[in-house]
Design a protein around this motif. Structure first.
Motif, PDB file in Angstrom:
ATOM      1  N   ARG A   1       5.272 -36.503   2.860  1.00 16.66           N
ATOM      2  CA  ARG A   1       5.250 -38.012   2.802  1.00 16.66           C
ATOM      3  C   ARG A   1       6.236 -38.556   1.429  1.00 16.66           C
ATOM      4  O   ARG A   1       7.047 -37.301   1.507  1.00 16.66           O
ATOM      5  N   ILE A   2       6.121 -39.593   1.288  1.00 16.77           N
ATOM      6  CA  ILE A   2       7.056 -39.530   0.101  1.00 16.77           C
ATOM      7  C   ILE A   2       5.592 -40.633  -1.133  1.00 16.77           C
ATOM      8  O   ILE A   2       4.425 -39.665  -0.680  1.00 16.77           O
TER       9      ILE A   2
ATOM     10  N   GLY B   1       2.806 -42.263  -8.930  1.00 14.88           N
ATOM     11  CA  GLY B   1       1.918 -41.668  -9.432  1.00 14.88           C
ATOM     12  C   GLY B   1       1.982 -40.078  -9.386  1.00 14.88           C
ATOM     13  O   GLY B   1       1.520 -39.084  -8.195  1.00 14.88           O
ATOM     14  N   GLU B   2       2.664 -39.763 -10.372  1.00 16.61           N
ATOM     15  CA  GLU B   2       2.964 -38.018  -9.834  1.00 16.61           C
ATOM     16  C   GLU B   2       2.405 -36.876 -10.882  1.00 16.61           C
ATOM     17  O   GLU B   2       2.735 -37.917 -12.823  1.00 16.61           O
TER      18      GLU B   2
ATOM     19  N   MET C   1       8.970 -33.823  -0.317  1.00 14.40           N
ATOM     20  CA  MET C   1       8.218 -34.332   0.820  1.00 14.40           C
ATOM     21  C   MET C   1       7.641 -33.197   1.522  1.00 14.40           C
ATOM     22  O   MET C   1       6.850 -33.457   2.565  1.00 14.40           O
ATOM     23  N   SER C   2       7.263 -32.285   0.660  1.00  8.83           N
ATOM     24  CA  SER C   2       6.161 -31.415   1.363  1.00  8.83           C
ATOM     25  C   SER C   2       5.652 -30.754   2.600  1.00  8.83           C
ATOM     26  O   SER C   2       5.093 -31.365   3.157  1.00  8.83           O
ATOM     27  N   SER C   3       7.091 -30.544   2.985  1.00  6.61           N
ATOM     28  CA  SER C   3       7.089 -29.723   3.903  1.00  6.61           C
ATOM     29  C   SER C   3       5.473 -28.947   4.305  1.00  6.61           C
ATOM     30  O   SER C   3       5.418 -28.666   4.799  1.00  6.61           O
ATOM     31  N   SER C   4       5.159 -28.253   3.162  1.00  5.77           N
ATOM     32  CA  SER C   4       4.714 -26.654   3.264  1.00  5.77           C
ATOM     33  C   SER C   4       3.039 -27.533   3.839  1.00  5.77           C
ATOM     34  O   SER C   4       1.865 -27.148   4.510  1.00  5.77           O
ATOM     35  N   ALA C   5       3.617 -28.715   3.261  1.00  2.00           N
ATOM     36  CA  ALA C   5       1.665 -29.218   3.247  1.00  2.00           C
ATOM     37  C   ALA C   5       1.853 -29.785   4.799  1.00  2.00           C
ATOM     38  O   ALA C   5       0.640 -29.692   5.723  1.00  2.00           O
TER      39      ALA C   5
ATOM     40  N   MET D   1      10.849 -37.636  -7.117  1.00  5.54           N
ATOM     41  CA  MET D   1       9.171 -38.329  -6.768  1.00  5.54           C
ATOM     42  C   MET D   1       9.381 -36.368  -6.403  1.00  5.54           C
ATOM     43  O   MET D   1       9.801 -35.233  -6.126  1.00  5.54           O
ATOM     44  N   GLY D   2       7.561 -36.930  -6.262  1.00  2.00           N
ATOM     45  CA  GLY D   2       7.388 -35.245  -6.016  1.00  2.00           C
ATOM     46  C   GLY D   2       7.181 -34.383  -7.287  1.00  2.00           C
ATOM     47  O   GLY D   2       6.968 -34.678  -8.536  1.00  2.00           O
TER      48      GLY D   2
END
Ligand code: GLA
Length: 384
Positions: free
Chosen positions: A26-27, A31-32, A122-126, A333-334
């Motif tokens: 995701r991007i 809202g971090e 970029m949430s590879s684990s999610a 980001m993230g």
């Protein structure tokens, strides 16, 4: 994504074929560090993700091939069976969390591969968690609600991977929709899709990956969360209705100031401001007002860097370069501590920005950043 290679590795190891499932990274436009504070986030799924080929194997054991790492793990489904490899713990965690919720699963074979850059925020684990949660739900006909699929991924992080993350990444990976961002209220879990087509307004969205990942000694992510929880504790003494920082305002924070550390004060100030910025950005997008969107992105960067302290010199440098190139909006980001900046840039400035960022960053840090164009895509699904 190299599906042929996944198929080949699966066939080599287990013989035959399984079903293919995928979930994206995701991007997050803005809202971090608001999700675990009950605030708003504004993510979208991307065209990079994980793909897994999976097939129940009639035993009570899981056998999995990590194609990209050229690694293999085999484990049972009991709490005592946790595998040693980090990547396998995500799969194990998803299985355990499904079982804890009463889902009856059995052993399966799997081979998976991904193209979400690791450590880029970029949430590879999610993506990995959602791929397996969604696949197991379907393959074992469990009928798990989609929010619960996201929660299974989040609980995997909490209970098997040591990260007390919020729900944003797993939510985005499950619920993503091509061409849309999602504004999620992490307190009520209500969400809304917002059409997002920057190109139609003359803009492009580009990620610039510093390709640095600073060691997360002492788990600074979890520490940020603890700061926020401490502040809520203090505010609640006078305002018992406040359950999350999302429920607090700057007046309450000032009132609480004598009883909280200067550092916790700054952390909370960032979060309270950030929640409002998400709402501002959504309003601005609906008006086609990209200048305001960009302004808020810079404010977020500033706050993440100075108040929340999750940036680093490399990311601050990328942010400075963006500003100097006239980029409309840019921010880390993230979770932070390395990874990418997300940049909203006018089409006519795109080439200059990308080449300048590459050159100036390389001059100072000895390597070029990686550039990713963003395509907002669909969430967890089976591949035909
Ligand atoms: C990581 C976490 C998310 C979120 C972000 C920061 O990606 O997994 O839950 O807290 O950091 O916004």
């Amino acid at each position: 994504m190299n599906i042929d290679l996944i198929r080949k590795r699966f066939a080599d190891r287990f013989g035959g074929e399984g079903e293919l499932y995928t979930s994206p990274g995701r991007i997050n436009l803005i809202g971090e560090h608001t999700d675990y504070n009950g605030g708003f986030v504004f993510p979208g799924a991307i065209d990079k993700g994980m793909v897994a080929e999976i097939r129940p194997n009639g035993t009570d054991r899981v056998r999995a091939v990590a194609v990209d790492l050229d690694d293999y793990a085999e484990f049972g489904l009991g709490e005592q069976d946790a595998p040693s490899q980090g990547w396998a713990r995500y799969i194990f965690g998803v299985c355990r969390e499904i079982q804890k919720r009463g889902g009856r699963i059995a052993g399966f074979d799997a081979a998976f591969s991904g193209d979400v850059p690791l450590g880029a925020g970029m949430s590879s684990s999610a993506a990995l968690e959602s791929t397996f949660a969604n696949a197991l739900d379907e393959l074992f006909s469990l009928g798990i609600d989609r929010f619960e699929l996201a929660r299974i991924g989040q609980a995997t992080e909490h209970n098997y991977c040591g990260v007390n993350c919020g729900i944003m990444d797993q939510f985005a990976s499950v619920f993503g929709k091509a061409g849309h961002l999602m504004r999620l209220d992490c307190r009520s879990m209500e969400f809304r899709y917002f059409p997002f087509d920057p190109e139609a307004h003359g803009y492009r969205l580009v990620l610039v990956d510093s390709a640095v990942k600073h060691e997360l000694v002492d788990s600074p992510y979890n520490k940020r969360r603890e700061s926020c929880e401490r502040v809520v504790e203090v505010i609640r003494r006078r305002h018992p209705e406040v359950c999350y920082l999302r429920d607090a305002d700057m007046d309450m924070l000032r009132e609480a100031a004598p009883d909280i550390s200067e550092e916790d004060m700054r952390r909370a100030r960032f979060v309270i401001g950030e929640t409002q910025r998400v709402l501002d950005v959504c309003d601005a997008l609906e008006r086609g007002d990209y200048a305001t969107v960009g302004e808020r992105m810079y404010q977020t960067h500033e706050g993440l860097s100075k108040d929340y302290e999750v940036s680093c010199e490399e990311l601050d440098h990328l942010n400075d370069i963006a500003r100097r190139c006239g980029v409309t909006g840019s921010r880390i980001m993230g979770g932070g501590f390395g990874g990418c900046t997300i940049n909203l840039v006018k089409k006519e400035l795109y080439d200059d920005f990308v080449s300048t960022a590459k050159r100036q960053f390389a001059e100072r840090w000895g390597h070029e950043p990686k550039i990713y164009d963003v395509v907002i895509s669909d969430g967890a699904r089976k591949l035909a």
